[in-house]
Design a protein around this motif. Sequence first.
Motif, mmCIF file in Angstrom:
data_model
loop_
_atom_site.group_PDB
_atom_site.id
_atom_site.type_symbol
_atom_site.label_atom_id
_atom_site.label_comp_id
_atom_site.label_asym_id
_atom_site.label_seq_id
_atom_site.Cartn_x
_atom_site.Cartn_y
_atom_site.Cartn_z
ATOM 1 N N GLN A 1 0.858 -1.181 0.000
ATOM 2 C CA GLN A 1 0.000 0.000 0.000
ATOM 3 C C GLN A 1 0.891 1.226 0.000
ATOM 4 O O GLN A 1 2.091 1.126 0.255
ATOM 5 C CB GLN A 1 -0.860 0.035 1.257
ATOM 6 C CG GLN A 1 -1.948 -1.042 1.280
ATOM 7 C CD GLN A 1 -2.858 -0.821 2.466
ATOM 8 O OE1 GLN A 1 -2.409 -0.811 3.616
ATOM 9 N NE2 GLN A 1 -4.136 -0.616 2.177
ATOM 10 N N GLU B 1 -12.586 0.107 -1.805
ATOM 11 C CA GLU B 1 -11.234 -0.020 -2.353
ATOM 12 C C GLU B 1 -10.846 1.131 -3.273
ATOM 13 O O GLU B 1 -9.667 1.366 -3.490
ATOM 14 C CB GLU B 1 -11.121 -1.330 -3.144
ATOM 15 C CG GLU B 1 -11.328 -2.575 -2.316
ATOM 16 C CD GLU B 1 -10.071 -3.013 -1.573
ATOM 17 O OE1 GLU B 1 -8.998 -3.020 -2.206
ATOM 18 O OE2 GLU B 1 -10.167 -3.325 -0.373
ATOM 19 N N ARG C 1 -10.472 -6.514 -6.492
ATOM 20 C CA ARG C 1 -9.453 -5.718 -5.795
ATOM 21 C C ARG C 1 -8.260 -5.443 -6.719
ATOM 22 O O ARG C 1 -7.694 -4.351 -6.710
ATOM 23 C CB ARG C 1 -8.979 -6.443 -4.524
ATOM 24 C CG ARG C 1 -10.034 -6.469 -3.428
ATOM 25 C CD ARG C 1 -9.558 -7.254 -2.203
ATOM 26 N NE ARG C 1 -10.679 -7.785 -1.429
ATOM 27 C CZ ARG C 1 -11.374 -7.084 -0.544
ATOM 28 N NH1 ARG C 1 -11.059 -5.840 -0.295
ATOM 29 N NH2 ARG C 1 -12.390 -7.628 0.092
ATOM 30 N N ASN D 1 -3.940 0.975 -2.683
ATOM 31 C CA ASN D 1 -3.330 -0.339 -2.852
ATOM 32 C C ASN D 1 -2.489 -0.386 -4.113
ATOM 33 O O ASN D 1 -2.910 0.114 -5.164
ATOM 34 C CB ASN D 1 -4.402 -1.419 -2.945
ATOM 35 C CG ASN D 1 -5.161 -1.558 -1.643
ATOM 36 O OD1 ASN D 1 -4.557 -1.541 -0.571
ATOM 37 N ND2 ASN D 1 -6.473 -1.662 -1.733
ATOM 38 N N ALA E 1 -7.146 -1.753 -7.970
ATOM 39 C CA ALA E 1 -5.786 -1.273 -7.691
ATOM 40 C C ALA E 1 -5.111 -0.788 -8.981
ATOM 41 O O ALA E 1 -4.387 0.203 -8.987
ATOM 42 C CB ALA E 1 -4.963 -2.378 -7.033
#
Lengths: 490, 490
Positions: free
Chosen positions: B34, B273, B232, B47, B236
């Motif tokens: 991160q 996220e 995710r 992230n 990201a």
Amino acid sequence: MTIQASGSVEKWGVFELPLRGPSTGNPFRDHSVQAVFRFGGREVKVNGFYDGEGKYLVRFLPDREGEWSYETISATAELNGVSGRFECVPPSAGNRGPVRVRDAYHFAYEDGTVYHPFGTTCYAWIHFGEEMQEQTLQSLSGARFNKLRMCVFPKHYAFNTIDPDIYPFEQKPEGGFDLTRFNPLFFAKLERRILDLQKLGIETDLILFHPYDEGHWGFDRMDAAVDDFYLRYAIARLASIRSVWWSLANEYDFMKEKTLTDWDRLFRIVQEEDPYSHLRSIHNGTRMYDHGSIRFYDHAKPWVTHLSVQHWDVTLPPIWHRQYAKPMVIDECCYEGNLPQRWGNITAEEMTRRFWDSVARGAYCAHGETYADPENDIWWAKGGKLHGSSPERIAFLREILEEAPDNCSPIPQIYDVPTIGVEGEYYLQYFGLHRPCYRDIPLPEEAEFAVDIIDTWAMTVTKVEGTFSGLSRVELPDKVYQAVRIRRIK
Amino acid sequence: MTIQASGSVEKWGVFELPLRGPSTGNPFRDHSVQAVFRFGGREVKVNGFYDGEGKYLVRFLPDREGEWSYETISATAELNGVSGRFECVPPSAGNRGPVRVRDAYHFAYEDGTVYHPFGTTCYAWIHFGEEMQEQTLQSLSGARFNKLRMCVFPKHYAFNTIDPDIYPFEQKPEGGFDLTRFNPLFFAKLERRILDLQKLGIETDLILFHPYDEGHWGFDRMDAAVDDFYLRYAIARLASIRSVWWSLANEYDFMKEKTLTDWDRLFRIVQEEDPYSHLRSIHNGTRMYDHGSIRFYDHAKPWVTHLSVQHWDVTLPPIWHRQYAKPMVIDECCYEGNLPQRWGNITAEEMTRRFWDSVARGAYCAHGETYADPENDIWWAKGGKLHGSSPERIAFLREILEEAPDNCSPIPQIYDVPTIGVEGEYYLQYFGLHRPCYRDIPLPEEAEFAVDIIDTWAMTVTKVEGTFSGLSRVELPDKVYQAVRIRRIK
């Protein structure tokens, strides 16, 4: 009124018994007469009515051939105990009896012939001059409509503000109406016009109340007792005419003076007073912009025989069918014309499309015409002349449907294009604004089918070369307004 | 991926921090990184992700000009504690930031400029050859669309059954996919294409899941842990691109393997996220014949930013607005074309009408094209060439709307023709299939207005002679597809 000789009357014709009685006081209110008609062990009780100048009439619509007898009953001595007999003979050509609900989708005449309603609308045509009325009948005789929506009361509305010369109620010398006395001349005219339509093969969808008055004459806001009095009189006079349908109201929800309880009561009166159970419906109004505000009367109620709907979205019948399971007529889907009002300015193409899209979903649609006119002579209100291009296309659809099996109904398994038919035998599917360049049609393997492409606007039927079995690809013209008809031939 | 030099990056551009780390084992699963980005007292945690061959990346979308600092955090020593600074400089021309919800009807770029979505659809265009993709970009550069709906996963569906050469997951040598490993090359291609669209001023409405797989590859039926892992990773990689919108699914209700609870969970992951809160929506499917079966996801849920609807009835937005009060895009209203499928065979006229009828009700519409093609090169799936006649009309509408006041919204008091505008200042009303021959328009007495008649099909704007105040009659051409624009001039 064509009066049948009392010696004999055709089946589903009008037997009329004239009686003499008191003419003093208010005979409409003060005297009443009924008659019991008997056929074998069966008894039918009907109400007579006062026709003015000391004349009372009892009318009857016999539905069985053979000898009927009758006997009058009245608290008024001169009207009581009159009895007699008449012979009911076979119906004449074109007389198939009243239209009935046949099943959840269809109507049929009482003789069993299927009846597909293809109606038009001339709300107030009997309230304008004789010449215009004759013109209307002339126009109708050249078209192929078989139902007409029309009002008993005159209309005071946009493009339509001329007072008629004669009203259902007696006019007072000082102005206004005597709501205790009817005008028999008005009803005689109404009856004559209904019979004129009947001769043209046209059912009368008779609108008993409507909101296009707004207090101008006050017929939209009579009290309950007067409403009931009027309704009983109208039924006593008109129920014996086989081609009458009762439309409780046009745009009932725009009649602010009446509640749902009123409509229930009025429906029950019609149900109880009409010995022949003519079709009964009630037509909704609606703000057209706001879907949320449409309020159907509860068509599930037992006295509603079929749906008489106003809606511009003619894809909704499958939903209504699930809710009500009664035949559906979209009596107003907007009108062909060019008026500023949204309900009165769709094209002939769109009107024709709405007919086909309704029929292909198991419902019926109705026509109306509203072209702007310097004299405000607009078909939808006054009748007169037809100017539009949809009536001939509607007649074409009527022909197609009359050639189809009687029991065509929606085939929901064919979910992607509205289709009516009889599984394995006949399919009629309509593409409307969709224009596929081909369609793969899964037909039964064990039979052979002929396929026609119908251009619903050009009114052509083109047979597709060859016969078809099993999964069949049919090339389609890359155009809107096409239908496909598939018929089993082997 | 265009990588910004770490020295400086433009506002709403992508700052990218490359890191070296372990390449053994499964770095996608075994390692994470991160970074915290700081501006004054503000901290944004993002992230990073594994990009293959020992390379890890952290991307960031800065929204303030000035000096940002950062520092990485990781349980993996090589990825931990890397820190630095960069300068965020003013945005370059055409960079207005991500699109946001401005109010219950409108979108705007983050710089405040109103954004009216006029999108098209090429679901799987990145899954076909480079040449075809370049052709698609070429076509888009000649049109005026500013949003594109496209899928991450390939599509296995009618007219579209070619396997792509590259997938989001790594292919196993023995066939099938290793659902624990992504293919960075696929994502690099996806990112490149999103940036290509961005250069053309086109937002990417990125469809994260879809049902057009039916187990062929199995991406429609991965288990929840894999779905989450994929989501995710995608976030990201992609969230730092300003022109990305998250469309959770296309026709979510056709994905039989997922429940509403799954969709809630997936929405929450996106919401949590994505540090930049890109737009989030979910698109419904529907059996088109059967109105009753449409199932919207509950757009009132807080993680849904706007409606992404499939519906053929573009008169419904006022109802949806009452229910959800969020901007509405009818992302599928059927496509211009001539395929056998009902959703793929409306005319250019009808497509154009649906755009206008949507916009005039406070919603937006989207385009797609589905003309039958011998090679099955169909725009809606593969991109390539545009053949239809609606795109230029849609561009014309876009121009009209971009000239209008930003805060145009529906004026429901004008109930009989759909109208957007600003009371007393500006009105845009669309007659569609209705064709009034005139309209009486009640304008304020105290101001003066100019009136234009817009032929939305012919793409002409005709000024009506004179200026107007108070109740004004405007003669209209007796034709379908007309609009009226009224602008205050004094």
